[in-house]
Design a protein around this motif. Structure first.
Motif, PDB file in Angstrom:
ATOM      1  N   VAL A  29      41.069  44.056  36.554  1.00  0.00           N
ATOM      2  CA  VAL A  29      41.547  42.689  36.284  1.00  0.00           C
ATOM      3  C   VAL A  29      42.495  42.690  35.088  1.00  0.00           C
ATOM      4  O   VAL A  29      43.591  42.133  35.137  1.00  0.00           O
ATOM      5  CB  VAL A  29      40.359  41.725  36.072  1.00  0.00           C
ATOM      6  N   THR A  30      42.084  43.332  34.008  1.00  0.00           N
ATOM      7  CA  THR A  30      42.914  43.305  32.805  1.00  0.00           C
ATOM      8  C   THR A  30      43.843  44.504  32.712  1.00  0.00           C
ATOM      9  O   THR A  30      44.838  44.461  32.004  1.00  0.00           O
ATOM     10  CB  THR A  30      41.997  43.172  31.559  1.00  0.00           C
TER      11      THR A  30
ATOM     12  N   ARG B 137      28.400  41.213  35.007  1.00  0.00           N
ATOM     13  CA  ARG B 137      28.648  40.310  36.143  1.00  0.00           C
ATOM     14  C   ARG B 137      28.619  41.077  37.470  1.00  0.00           C
ATOM     15  O   ARG B 137      28.095  40.593  38.467  1.00  0.00           O
ATOM     16  CB  ARG B 137      29.991  39.587  35.969  1.00  0.00           C
TER      17      ARG B 137
ATOM     18  N   THR C 229      37.510  43.431  29.118  1.00  0.00           N
ATOM     19  CA  THR C 229      38.166  42.377  28.353  1.00  0.00           C
ATOM     20  C   THR C 229      37.261  41.802  27.263  1.00  0.00           C
ATOM     21  O   THR C 229      37.741  41.247  26.286  1.00  0.00           O
ATOM     22  CB  THR C 229      38.587  41.235  29.312  1.00  0.00           C
TER      23      THR C 229
ATOM     24  N   VAL D  75      34.186  49.027  35.133  1.00  0.00           N
ATOM     25  CA  VAL D  75      35.266  48.144  34.685  1.00  0.00           C
ATOM     26  C   VAL D  75      36.255  49.021  33.930  1.00  0.00           C
ATOM     27  O   VAL D  75      35.878  49.681  32.964  1.00  0.00           O
ATOM     28  CB  VAL D  75      34.713  47.042  33.753  1.00  0.00           C
TER      29      VAL D  75
ATOM     30  N   PHE E   1      31.748  42.056  31.985  1.00  0.00           N
ATOM     31  CA  PHE E   1      32.146  42.138  33.392  1.00  0.00           C
ATOM     32  C   PHE E   1      31.360  43.179  34.181  1.00  0.00           C
ATOM     33  O   PHE E   1      31.144  43.010  35.380  1.00  0.00           O
ATOM     34  CB  PHE E   1      33.667  42.244  33.502  1.00  0.00           C
TER      35      PHE E   1
ATOM     36  N   MET F 272      36.123  40.422  42.809  1.00  0.00           N
ATOM     37  CA  MET F 272      34.897  41.194  42.558  1.00  0.00           C
ATOM     38  C   MET F 272      33.922  40.980  43.727  1.00  0.00           C
ATOM     39  O   MET F 272      33.396  41.926  44.318  1.00  0.00           O
ATOM     40  CB  MET F 272      34.264  40.722  41.237  1.00  0.00           C
TER      41      MET F 272
ATOM     42  N   ALA G 213      39.245  48.119  32.229  1.00  0.00           N
ATOM     43  CA  ALA G 213      39.558  47.520  30.928  1.00  0.00           C
ATOM     44  C   ALA G 213      38.558  46.393  30.681  1.00  0.00           C
ATOM     45  O   ALA G 213      38.641  45.348  31.318  1.00  0.00           O
ATOM     46  CB  ALA G 213      40.978  46.976  30.940  1.00  0.00           C
TER      47      ALA G 213
ATOM     48  N   ASP H 195      37.197  47.729  38.604  1.00  0.00           N
ATOM     49  CA  ASP H 195      37.674  46.424  38.149  1.00  0.00           C
ATOM     50  C   ASP H 195      38.946  46.671  37.344  1.00  0.00           C
ATOM     51  O   ASP H 195      38.901  47.288  36.281  1.00  0.00           O
ATOM     52  CB  ASP H 195      36.597  45.757  37.280  1.00  0.00           C
TER      53      ASP H 195
ATOM     54  N   THR I  80      40.096  33.514  41.883  1.00  0.00           N
ATOM     55  CA  THR I  80      40.362  34.254  40.643  1.00  0.00           C
ATOM     56  C   THR I  80      39.750  35.659  40.718  1.00  0.00           C
ATOM     57  O   THR I  80      39.176  36.041  41.747  1.00  0.00           O
ATOM     58  CB  THR I  80      39.798  33.489  39.428  1.00  0.00           C
ATOM     59  N   GLY I  81      39.841  36.385  39.628  1.00  0.00           N
ATOM     60  CA  GLY I  81      39.351  37.767  39.598  1.00  0.00           C
ATOM     61  C   GLY I  81      37.916  37.908  40.094  1.00  0.00           C
ATOM     62  O   GLY I  81      37.577  38.895  40.757  1.00  0.00           O
ATOM     63  N   SER I  82      37.073  36.940  39.799  1.00  0.00           N
ATOM     64  CA  SER I  82      35.672  37.033  40.222  1.00  0.00           C
ATOM     65  C   SER I  82      35.563  36.985  41.749  1.00  0.00           C
ATOM     66  O   SER I  82      34.637  37.569  42.332  1.00  0.00           O
ATOM     67  CB  SER I  82      34.844  35.885  39.627  1.00  0.00           C
TER      68      SER I  82
ATOM     69  N   GLN J 266      46.243  36.417  36.277  1.00  0.00           N
ATOM     70  CA  GLN J 266      46.565  35.743  35.010  1.00  0.00           C
ATOM     71  C   GLN J 266      46.532  36.625  33.774  1.00  0.00           C
ATOM     72  O   GLN J 266      46.558  36.115  32.665  1.00  0.00           O
ATOM     73  CB  GLN J 266      45.576  34.582  34.819  1.00  0.00           C
ATOM     74  N   LYS J 267      46.454  37.924  33.967  1.00  0.00           N
ATOM     75  CA  LYS J 267      46.387  38.790  32.776  1.00  0.00           C
ATOM     76  C   LYS J 267      47.745  39.475  32.596  1.00  0.00           C
ATOM     77  O   LYS J 267      48.697  38.812  32.252  1.00  0.00           O
ATOM     78  CB  LYS J 267      45.254  39.804  32.942  1.00  0.00           C
TER      79      LYS J 267
ATOM     80  N   TYR K 260      39.942  45.475  42.453  1.00  0.00           N
ATOM     81  CA  TYR K 260      40.359  44.069  42.397  1.00  0.00           C
ATOM     82  C   TYR K 260      40.985  43.814  41.041  1.00  0.00           C
ATOM     83  O   TYR K 260      40.678  44.491  40.059  1.00  0.00           O
ATOM     84  CB  TYR K 260      39.174  43.117  42.637  1.00  0.00           C
TER      85      TYR K 260
HETATM   86  C1  LIG Z   1      37.582  42.671  33.357  1.00  0.00           C
HETATM   87  C2  LIG Z   1      37.416  41.351  34.059  1.00  0.00           C
HETATM   88  N1  LIG Z   1      36.801  41.302  35.243  1.00  0.00           N
HETATM   89  C3  LIG Z   1      36.631  40.150  35.903  1.00  0.00           C
HETATM   90  C4  LIG Z   1      37.071  38.951  35.380  1.00  0.00           C
HETATM   91  C5  LIG Z   1      36.849  37.687  36.131  1.00  0.00           C
HETATM   92  O1  LIG Z   1      38.050  37.104  36.453  1.00  0.00           O
HETATM   93  P1  LIG Z   1      38.241  35.499  36.594  1.00  0.00           P
HETATM   94  O2  LIG Z   1      37.873  34.898  35.298  1.00  0.00           O
HETATM   95  O3  LIG Z   1      39.713  35.402  36.904  1.00  0.00           O
HETATM   96  O4  LIG Z   1      37.383  35.066  37.706  1.00  0.00           O
HETATM   97  C6  LIG Z   1      37.714  38.948  34.143  1.00  0.00           C
HETATM   98  C7  LIG Z   1      38.175  37.687  33.529  1.00  0.00           C
HETATM   99  O5  LIG Z   1      38.437  37.592  32.363  1.00  0.00           O
HETATM  100  C8  LIG Z   1      37.891  40.175  33.468  1.00  0.00           C
HETATM  101  O6  LIG Z   1      38.500  40.215  32.281  1.00  0.00           O
END
Ligand SMILES: Cc1ncc(COP(=O)(O)O)c(C=O)c1O
Length: 372
Positions: free
Chosen positions: A175-176, A100, A148, A144, A97, A75, A146, A173, A70-72, A198-199, A194
């Motif tokens: 992801v969103t 994180r 989320t 980051v 994020f 990352m 966007a 980042d 997944t997105g992480s 799923q967004k 990255y």
């Molecule tokens: C901005 C952002 N970065 C990283 C992630 C981590 O992605 P994942 O939950 O798919 O591991 C998310 C997940 O919501 C996110 O919104």
């Protein structure tokens, strides 16, 4: 034990922070028969995914592919490959994020300088400029795009210029943001990015599209120490996703079918059209909420189109409202995280979910529930 019945998911509208609704064509793609992960037909499809991802990211970067995870995972892929113990890293922290990313960077042995902004606000370019002036030899700056967790969209161009001038790598980042609003990797001189499937790409969770610039790739290949993660080492992954096709891990075949189809839909719609659709539906939701006396809490002028962080009205039990939305209307929205827990709802309008019909549905449902 008694064997449970086959799982039948309830019909939901996925209007939270992700996953978003998935197009029927993507679900159909996932149910197609498996081929081997080194089958020439699969290899050809991998090439098409890489090419479509380059278009979605607006980049020519050769090293562009979906990490299995997944997105992480994306990352971690960026940090483990680019960071060695003792490296100086500057990270914008304005939500979950960014926080994180600091954790991930510290686990790689980085010395992390946090550039903080209140949750809901953006990271200002001047803040990055100040940090770049203080930190000796920064190797990488990460933000980051966007957030989320707060619904804020940090502008990239000025920050990228500062980072480039300082000779550091720029990590984003997306992801969103990818697929929901402009993401211009080459124009913005992003070295590592990255995203998540799923967004706004509207694919199930499980793949993390990534892209490394030639400069970043060179740093990853010429490092002094081994990449700590065997699974995410770009030097090994390159042999599988590149021309050699050497076995590294078994790619999640059906997930790649899904991403292939989801990217086809994104590019068929056209990036500009897709961004415009996200903007229009966000504006419609925002005015509907305002008409009901509610407002989006993220910094004015920098509110995300795909994720709306709505202040919970005084005296309203936010969890009870979410519960009722799910139980009565089959509609999922997200809760606030960290300091925003109990204070906001997060209404996602990502990818397939970003439709007028969904905007109307969530507004109508909220109107009914809140009138008590
Ligand atoms: C901005 C952002 N970065 C990283 C992630 C981590 O992605 P994942 O939950 O798919 O591991 C998310 C997940 O919501 C996110 O919104």
């Amino acid at each position: 034990m008694e064997i449970p019945k086959a799982f039948e998911p309830p019909p939901r509208r996925l209007m939270g922070p992700g996953p978003s609704d998935v197009a029927p064509a993507v679900l159909q793609a996932m149910s197609r028969p498996l081929v081997g992960h080194l089958d020439p037909a699969f290899v050809k499809m991998m090439e098409e995914i890489k090419a479509m991802l380059r278009q979605a990211f607006l980049t020519q970067n050769e090293m562009t592919f979906p990490v299995s995870g997944t997105g992480s995972a994306g990352m971690e892929f960026c940090f483990v490959n680019l960071i060695e113990p003792g490296d100086e890293v500057i990270i914008g922290v304005n939500g979950v994020f960014g926080t994180r990313m600091c954790d991930v960077a510290e686990r790689c042995g980085a010395r992390v300088t946090r550039v903080e902004a209140p949750w809901g606000n953006i990271i200002e370019a001047e803040q990055i400029a100040v940090a770049l002036g203080k930190v000796p030899k920064p190797k990488l700056v990460a933000i980051v795009h966007a957030e989320t967790s707060t619904g804020a969209l940090t502008p990239v161009e000025e920050i990228s210029r500062l980072v480039y001038q300082a000779g550091a790598l720029f990590l984003l980042d997306a992801v969103t943001s990818l697929g929901g609003c402009p993401v211009r990797i080459d124009e913005w001189a992003v070295d590592a990015v990255y995203s998540g499937s799923q967004k706004c790409l509207s694919c199930p969770p499980g793949l993390s599209p990534v892209s490394l610039s030639p400069r970043a790739l060179e740093i990853a290949t010429r490092r002094k120490t081994k990449v700590q993660s065997w699974y995410l080492d770009v030097n090994l992954l390159a042999a599988y996703w590149g021309q050699e096709r050497v076995y590294h891990h078994t790619a999640p075949i059906s997930m790649n079918y899904a991403l292939h189809e989801a990217l086809r839909l994104v590019l068929t719609e056209g990036l500009e059209n897709r961004w415009h659709r996200h903007e229009q539906n966000h504006l419609a939701l925002r005015s509907g909420l305002e008409a009901m006396g509610m407002k989006i809490m993220s910094q004015a002028g920098h509110q995300l189109w795909q994720l709306n962080a709505v202040s919970v009205p005084e005296g309203v039990d936010e969890a009870a409202v979410r519960k009722q939305l799910l139980a009565t209307y089959n509609l999922e929205i997200g809760a606030g995280l960290g300091p925003l827990k109990g204070k906001i709802w997060r209404i996602g309008l990502m990818g397939e979910t970003s439709r007028k019909e969904n905007v109307d549905a969530v507004l109508a449902a909220l109107r009914e529930i809140l009138k008590g």
